[in-house]
Structures are given as C-alpha cells and as structure tokens.
Design an enzyme around this catalytic site. Sequence first.
Site, PDB file in Angstrom:
ATOM      1  N   ASP A   9      -7.048  -6.185   4.224  1.00 44.27           N
ATOM      2  CA  ASP A   9      -6.212  -4.822   4.200  1.00 44.27           C
ATOM      3  C   ASP A   9      -6.521  -4.353   5.965  1.00 44.27           C
ATOM      4  O   ASP A   9      -7.388  -3.840   6.460  1.00 44.27           O
ATOM      5  CB  ASP A   9      -6.994  -4.035   3.327  1.00 44.27           C
ATOM      6  CG  ASP A   9      -6.305  -2.634   3.323  1.00 44.27           C
ATOM      7  OD1 ASP A   9      -5.307  -2.265   3.926  1.00 44.27           O
ATOM      8  OD2 ASP A   9      -6.853  -1.857   2.620  1.00 44.27           O
ATOM      9  N   GLY A  10      -5.004  -4.232   6.379  1.00 46.21           N
ATOM     10  CA  GLY A  10      -4.981  -3.497   7.475  1.00 46.21           C
ATOM     11  C   GLY A  10      -4.150  -4.214   8.792  1.00 46.21           C
ATOM     12  O   GLY A  10      -4.564  -5.244   9.165  1.00 46.21           O
ATOM     13  N   GLY A  11      -2.986  -3.653   8.834  1.00 41.34           N
ATOM     14  CA  GLY A  11      -2.117  -4.157  10.163  1.00 41.34           C
ATOM     15  C   GLY A  11      -1.822  -5.672   9.700  1.00 41.34           C
ATOM     16  O   GLY A  11      -1.290  -6.408  10.593  1.00 41.34           O
TER      17      GLY A  11
ATOM     18  N   MET B 130      -9.123   8.510  -0.457  1.00 43.57           N
ATOM     19  CA  MET B 130      -9.835   8.916   0.855  1.00 43.57           C
ATOM     20  C   MET B 130     -10.219  10.349   0.663  1.00 43.57           C
ATOM     21  O   MET B 130      -9.715  11.143   0.039  1.00 43.57           O
ATOM     22  CB  MET B 130      -8.923   8.979   2.097  1.00 43.57           C
ATOM     23  CG  MET B 130      -8.356   7.714   2.323  1.00 43.57           C
ATOM     24  SD  MET B 130      -7.622   7.720   3.725  1.00 43.57           S
ATOM     25  CE  MET B 130      -6.665   6.158   3.590  1.00 43.57           C
TER      26      MET B 130
ATOM     27  N   PHE C  20      -6.367   5.128   8.103  1.00 42.11           N
ATOM     28  CA  PHE C  20      -5.037   5.266   8.478  1.00 42.11           C
ATOM     29  C   PHE C  20      -4.204   4.213   8.148  1.00 42.11           C
ATOM     30  O   PHE C  20      -4.721   2.998   8.629  1.00 42.11           O
ATOM     31  CB  PHE C  20      -4.998   5.795   9.801  1.00 42.11           C
ATOM     32  CG  PHE C  20      -5.537   7.290  10.023  1.00 42.11           C
ATOM     33  CD1 PHE C  20      -4.882   8.354   9.556  1.00 42.11           C
ATOM     34  CD2 PHE C  20      -6.856   7.379  10.112  1.00 42.11           C
ATOM     35  CE1 PHE C  20      -5.657   9.656   9.661  1.00 42.11           C
ATOM     36  CE2 PHE C  20      -7.446   8.298  10.385  1.00 42.11           C
ATOM     37  CZ  PHE C  20      -7.016   9.676  10.081  1.00 42.11           C
TER      38      PHE C  20
ATOM     39  N   HIS D 189      -1.500  -1.118  -3.800  1.00 41.32           N
ATOM     40  CA  HIS D 189      -2.810  -0.916  -3.554  1.00 41.32           C
ATOM     41  C   HIS D 189      -2.818   0.683  -3.306  1.00 41.32           C
ATOM     42  O   HIS D 189      -1.667   1.388  -2.658  1.00 41.32           O
ATOM     43  CB  HIS D 189      -2.934  -1.609  -2.272  1.00 41.32           C
ATOM     44  CG  HIS D 189      -4.136  -1.371  -1.450  1.00 41.32           C
ATOM     45  ND1 HIS D 189      -5.283  -2.085  -1.914  1.00 41.32           N
ATOM     46  CD2 HIS D 189      -4.381  -0.494  -0.358  1.00 41.32           C
ATOM     47  CE1 HIS D 189      -6.125  -1.867  -1.010  1.00 41.32           C
ATOM     48  NE2 HIS D 189      -5.764  -0.851  -0.279  1.00 41.32           N
TER      49      HIS D 189
ATOM     50  N   MET E 132     -12.172   4.667  -0.707  1.00 36.68           N
ATOM     51  CA  MET E 132     -12.816   5.142   0.669  1.00 36.68           C
ATOM     52  C   MET E 132     -13.487   6.239   0.504  1.00 36.68           C
ATOM     53  O   MET E 132     -12.899   7.371   0.904  1.00 36.68           O
ATOM     54  CB  MET E 132     -11.659   5.053   1.651  1.00 36.68           C
ATOM     55  CG  MET E 132     -11.332   3.681   2.109  1.00 36.68           C
ATOM     56  SD  MET E 132      -9.768   3.621   3.263  1.00 36.68           S
ATOM     57  CE  MET E 132      -8.583   3.662   1.786  1.00 36.68           C
TER      58      MET E 132
ATOM     59  N   GLY F  27       1.026  -2.090   3.997  1.00 34.65           N
ATOM     60  CA  GLY F  27       1.534  -0.987   4.265  1.00 34.65           C
ATOM     61  C   GLY F  27       2.985  -0.927   4.914  1.00 34.65           C
ATOM     62  O   GLY F  27       3.953  -0.950   4.528  1.00 34.65           O
TER      63      GLY F  27
ATOM     64  N   HIS G 200      -8.599   1.485  -3.890  1.00 27.38           N
ATOM     65  CA  HIS G 200      -9.302   1.252  -2.872  1.00 27.38           C
ATOM     66  C   HIS G 200     -10.016   2.472  -2.491  1.00 27.38           C
ATOM     67  O   HIS G 200      -9.502   3.357  -2.182  1.00 27.38           O
ATOM     68  CB  HIS G 200      -8.580   0.700  -1.508  1.00 27.38           C
ATOM     69  CG  HIS G 200      -9.169   0.481  -0.367  1.00 27.38           C
ATOM     70  ND1 HIS G 200      -8.662   0.267   0.859  1.00 27.38           N
ATOM     71  CD2 HIS G 200     -10.660   0.654  -0.230  1.00 27.38           C
ATOM     72  CE1 HIS G 200      -9.536   0.231   1.889  1.00 27.38           C
ATOM     73  NE2 HIS G 200     -10.840   0.056   1.195  1.00 27.38           N
TER      74      HIS G 200
ATOM     75  N   MET H 158     -11.954  -5.571   5.623  1.00 20.02           N
ATOM     76  CA  MET H 158     -11.013  -4.531   6.400  1.00 20.02           C
ATOM     77  C   MET H 158     -10.724  -5.047   7.929  1.00 20.02           C
ATOM     78  O   MET H 158     -11.586  -5.389   8.584  1.00 20.02           O
ATOM     79  CB  MET H 158     -11.608  -3.099   6.573  1.00 20.02           C
ATOM     80  CG  MET H 158     -11.742  -2.454   5.233  1.00 20.02           C
ATOM     81  SD  MET H 158     -10.080  -1.970   4.297  1.00 20.02           S
ATOM     82  CE  MET H 158      -9.200  -1.236   5.701  1.00 20.02           C
TER      83      MET H 158
ATOM     84  N   SER I 274       1.141  -1.397  -0.031  1.00 17.94           N
ATOM     85  CA  SER I 274       0.074   0.135   0.118  1.00 17.94           C
ATOM     86  C   SER I 274       0.850   1.322   0.072  1.00 17.94           C
ATOM     87  O   SER I 274       1.572   1.464   1.038  1.00 17.94           O
ATOM     88  CB  SER I 274      -0.865   0.014   1.177  1.00 17.94           C
ATOM     89  OG  SER I 274      -1.512   1.397   1.456  1.00 17.94           O
TER      90      SER I 274
ATOM     91  N   ASP J 176      -4.922   3.872  -1.977  1.00 16.68           N
ATOM     92  CA  ASP J 176      -5.828   4.178  -0.846  1.00 16.68           C
ATOM     93  C   ASP J 176      -6.430   5.761  -1.079  1.00 16.68           C
ATOM     94  O   ASP J 176      -5.701   6.788  -1.044  1.00 16.68           O
ATOM     95  CB  ASP J 176      -5.368   4.111   0.391  1.00 16.68           C
ATOM     96  CG  ASP J 176      -5.039   2.576   0.770  1.00 16.68           C
ATOM     97  OD1 ASP J 176      -6.240   2.034   0.962  1.00 16.68           O
ATOM     98  OD2 ASP J 176      -4.205   2.238   0.963  1.00 16.68           O
TER      99      ASP J 176
HETATM  100  C1  DX5 Z   1      -6.355   1.961   5.605  1.00 16.23           C
HETATM  101  C2  DX5 Z   1      -5.847   1.575   4.328  1.00 16.23           C
HETATM  102  C3  DX5 Z   1      -4.725   0.456   4.286  1.00 16.23           C
HETATM  103  C4  DX5 Z   1      -3.613   1.036   4.915  1.00 16.23           C
HETATM  104  C5  DX5 Z   1      -2.789  -0.284   5.332  1.00 16.23           C
HETATM  105  O1  DX5 Z   1      -7.378   2.694   5.765  1.00 16.23           O
HETATM  106  O2  DX5 Z   1      -6.978   0.798   3.626  1.00 16.23           O
HETATM  107  O3  DX5 Z   1      -4.745   0.079   3.019  1.00 16.23           O
HETATM  108  O4  DX5 Z   1      -2.660   1.786   4.185  1.00 16.23           O
HETATM  109  O5  DX5 Z   1      -1.487   0.151   5.996  1.00 16.23           O
HETATM  110  P1  DX5 Z   1      -1.134  -0.934   7.189  1.00 16.23           P
HETATM  111  O6  DX5 Z   1      -0.778  -2.243   6.332  1.00 16.23           O
HETATM  112  O7  DX5 Z   1       0.083  -0.200   7.561  1.00 16.23           O
HETATM  113  O8  DX5 Z   1      -1.953  -1.145   8.177  1.00 16.23           O
HETATM  114 ZN    ZN Z   2      -6.714   0.158   1.629  1.00 16.42          ZN
END
Ligand code: DX5
Ligand code: ZN
Length: 231
Positions: free
Chosen positions: A180-182, A42, A148, A38, A73, A202, A71, A142, A13, A40
């Site tokens: 996606d996320g963490g 927003m 973030f 990826h 958002m 990310g 993605h 997610m 990401s 993002d």
């Molecule tokens: C969060 C995004 C993710 C984010 C992932 O809203 O959708 O794609 O960038 O970052 P990490 O892997 O650090 O959680």
């Molecule tokens: Zn994302």
Amino acid sequence: MPEADLRVRLAPSLLSADFGALGDAVRAAEAGGADALHLDVMDGHFVPNLSFGPALVSAVRARTRLPLDVHLMIEEPLRYVEAFRTAGGDTLVFHVEARSDPEATIREIHRVGAAAGVAIRPATPFSAIETLADRVEQILVMSVEPGFSGQKFRPEVLPKVEAARRRLRALGSRAEVSIDGGITSETIVPSAAAGASFFVCGNSVFNDVPVAENLRRLREAAVRGARDAVR
Ligand code: DX5
Ligand code: ZN
C-alpha cells in the site's frame, strides 16, 4: 509456477476518490473489475491526518458487493473492531505499531467474524510481526509513510514483502501479502515479483483516465511481475 502464486487482487483506495461523488467512485471501481475496496481510517494521532469512521464504511457497504478492506491507521484499533465490523468491513487491518495488544486485536477481529490483517510502516522490520504471521489472513507492507495518498513508492520495503511471502509459504498459509502506497503500473511490477498478491491503489486508479482502464493496466503489469518472479 503454481497458479496460487499468480494471484492478483486490486483494491482501489477511496481516499483518492472525489468524496463528493463517492457512490460514483464505488460503482466505477466495481464495474471496472476491482477485487475489493480499500478504506483508510485515520485518527489524527497514529497518523497526522483525519479521514472517516464507521458511518462512511457503512455507506459504502450499502452500495457494493465488493469485499471491504478497512485499513485502521488509529492508536487504539482494538476499541473499534466491533464498530467497523458492524459497519460492513470484511478485512480489518491494524498496525502493529499502534497501542492495542496485537494478539488481543487479532482475537477480537476473528471473534466478530472478520478477516485479520496486520500492517507495518516502512521503518518497522518484518521481525515485528513474524510471530503473528500464522494467525492473520493478510500482512500489509506499507510502501509509504501512512497518512496521505499520492506519495512516492519506497522500493526499500520490497525485501519485507519477500520475507512475508517466504514466511507464509513456510507456514503453508494462504494469507495475502498486501502492499500500500505509491503503487502504479510501474511499481506494481517489482511488488508482484517480490510476492505481493493484494495491491492497494489510490491515485493510480482515481485520476483523469477511466477507472476500468487504469485497473486493466495495473492488472496486466502485476501479472507480468508475478510471472517474471524467480521464486
Ligand atoms: C496511505 C494510505 C493509502 C493511500 C494510497 O496512508 O494507506 O491506502 O490512500 O494512495 P496512493 O496509491 O495514491 O499512494
Ligand atoms: Zn491504506
């Protein structure tokens, strides 16, 4: 276990990359073995953060041959499908919680020639997208609240990954289950075991360690998770 169940695709990401040297990050990801990128998007309404729009997607498109996973958002994904496709998005992922009609959004994504993905936030049940599963190429679960990078993985979403995988298997669909996320080399193991095949990473890719080494570790852990799965 059939080989298809061991599919592992890693999508760094760019939100976690240095925006001042985005070209370098794109090249490092491609050279390091990423399967996709990826991006993002927003809008400050659907999520409490702003990132970038089609112009940046198009700049990335000009610098890589990797598939671009966009993605969205944003509150009104339907309005922007064409713009993100023109910018070079290969897969356009929208949120079922957004204001646009999901069926119409999928139709529009396919009309412009992109693959469609539907995403759900941590609090949204799988049942909210169950009837869309036969029409999309990707289901994105997610594992943090969108908005973030660098947040902590929420393992309680894993049953939704399993439900998505089960549903797609019942449909005979080759669609990806994405998470996606963490995602780290630890959390990717249970995610792969639950049936995810597409991993957005990310902070675990863009950090002090070389990108190629991070991708190698993540891939090794994901393959291990997929193998250990009793499905
Ligand atoms: C969060 C995004 C993710 C984010 C992932 O809203 O959708 O794609 O960038 O970052 P990490 O892997 O650090 O959680
Ligand atoms: Zn994302």
